[in-house]
Design a protein around this motif. Structure first.
Motif, PDB file in Angstrom:
ATOM      1  N   THR A 207      29.131 -20.054  57.283  1.00 60.16           N
ATOM      2  CA  THR A 207      30.258 -19.621  58.104  1.00 60.16           C
ATOM      3  C   THR A 207      29.775 -18.903  59.360  1.00 60.16           C
ATOM      4  O   THR A 207      28.668 -18.370  59.409  1.00 60.16           O
ATOM      5  N   ALA A 208      30.646 -18.887  60.358  1.00 58.03           N
ATOM      6  CA  ALA A 208      30.432 -18.098  61.573  1.00 58.03           C
ATOM      7  C   ALA A 208      31.730 -17.362  61.874  1.00 58.03           C
ATOM      8  O   ALA A 208      32.830 -17.902  61.650  1.00 58.03           O
ATOM      9  N   GLY A 209      31.618 -16.116  62.351  1.00 52.32           N
ATOM     10  CA  GLY A 209      32.819 -15.349  62.617  1.00 52.32           C
ATOM     11  C   GLY A 209      32.533 -14.115  63.450  1.00 52.32           C
ATOM     12  O   GLY A 209      31.463 -13.971  64.038  1.00 52.32           O
ATOM     13  N   VAL A 210      33.502 -13.222  63.467  1.00 51.51           N
ATOM     14  CA  VAL A 210      33.381 -11.994  64.251  1.00 51.51           C
ATOM     15  C   VAL A 210      33.749 -10.800  63.376  1.00 51.51           C
ATOM     16  O   VAL A 210      34.504 -10.927  62.409  1.00 51.51           O
ATOM     17  N   SER A 211      33.203  -9.635  63.720  1.00 55.15           N
ATOM     18  CA  SER A 211      33.518  -8.373  63.037  1.00 55.15           C
ATOM     19  C   SER A 211      33.904  -7.330  64.068  1.00 55.15           C
ATOM     20  O   SER A 211      33.341  -7.301  65.171  1.00 55.15           O
ATOM     21  N   TYR A 212      34.841  -6.485  63.682  1.00 58.33           N
ATOM     22  CA  TYR A 212      35.227  -5.342  64.502  1.00 58.33           C
ATOM     23  C   TYR A 212      34.953  -4.070  63.714  1.00 58.33           C
ATOM     24  O   TYR A 212      35.393  -3.933  62.553  1.00 58.33           O
ATOM     25  N   ILE A 213      34.200  -3.137  64.286  1.00 57.33           N
ATOM     26  CA  ILE A 213      33.821  -1.900  63.618  1.00 57.33           C
ATOM     27  C   ILE A 213      34.680  -0.762  64.158  1.00 57.33           C
ATOM     28  O   ILE A 213      34.718  -0.519  65.374  1.00 57.33           O
ATOM     29  N   PHE A 214      35.362  -0.054  63.269  1.00 56.02           N
ATOM     30  CA  PHE A 214      36.203   1.075  63.681  1.00 56.02           C
ATOM     31  C   PHE A 214      35.356   2.341  63.820  1.00 56.02           C
ATOM     32  O   PHE A 214      34.456   2.571  63.017  1.00 56.02           O
TER      33      PHE A 214
END
Length: 214
Positions: A207-214
């Motif tokens: 898989t390929a994707g994105v992450s957002y860190i709070f």
């Protein structure tokens, strides 16, 4: 003389405060428990090794995790949505819809071996943990000529297994990353009587994707 000492002290304190503030701004990790929580989405392909039935199928994942330290983290992942039983499209009706869940312990190999670097663009990480998969589809009867016909009512089956994988992380900035992951898993068969003679089956996901860190 005293005034010079006071001025010098104030200048030194200001320099220290500015330096500390700069460090805080460039450091992507803070020890506060409510910080460093991340959300990820990804998509790719999935295949199962089931007596040669290994046609690629679409795959998606949604994850929520927490960086406990810059090196260690945990996450929960929800994934699915279909698995192909055969290489041949003629058996498309025997595909299985499935949904799975993973609990992963994560380790950042880059910070483990090379130390923490807030300006590092590329990182490598690993993960492993238990998984649960639930699938629902009618059983089929394999005839003497190798063809398959429906046999029995649809039944939901849950199987517990384990998985591990390796990921590549590209840090776009302190909030966003691009992730590429390869995961392998092993579990008892979820394919009814097609795999009743198999004790376990292997699956693979890319898989390929994105992450957002709070």
């Amino acid at each position: 003389m005293k005034s010079k000492l006071v001025i010098a002290s104030l200048l030194l304190a200001g320099a220290c405060a500015a330096n500390l503030n700069a460090q805080e701004k460039t450091n992507y990790y803070t020890p506060k428990w409510s910080d460093n929580i991340f959300v990820s989405v990804g998509g790719g392909v999935h295949a199962i090794n089931n007596d040669g039935f290994n046609k690629l199928a679409p795959h998606f994942s949604v994850s929520v995790g927490k960086l406990i330290t810059p090196t260690w983290g945990v996450r929960a992942q929800f994934n699915g949505v279909t698995q192909h039983l055969c290489l041949d499209n003629s058996y498309w009706e025997h595909n299985k819809t499935y949904f799975g869940g993973n609990i992963d312990a994560m380790i950042n190999l880059s910070t483990l071996f090379a130390g923490v670097n807030p300006n590092r663009f590329f990182e490598v990480y690993g993960f492993l943990g238990p998984q649960v998969t639930v699938a629902k589809s009618a059983n089929v009867l394999i005839q003497n000529d190798g063809t398959m016909i429906p046999d029995g009512d649809e039944k939901a089956r849950a199987r517990v297994g384990a998985s591990a994988g390796l990921g590549l992380k590209f840090n776009i900035n302190t909030k966003w990353t691009i992730d590429v992951e390869a995961r392998g898993a092993i579990a008892p068969s979820i394919f009814g009587n097609i795999s009743s003679h198999r004790k376990a089956e292997g699956t693979g996901m890319l898989t390929a994707g994105v992450s957002y860190i709070f």
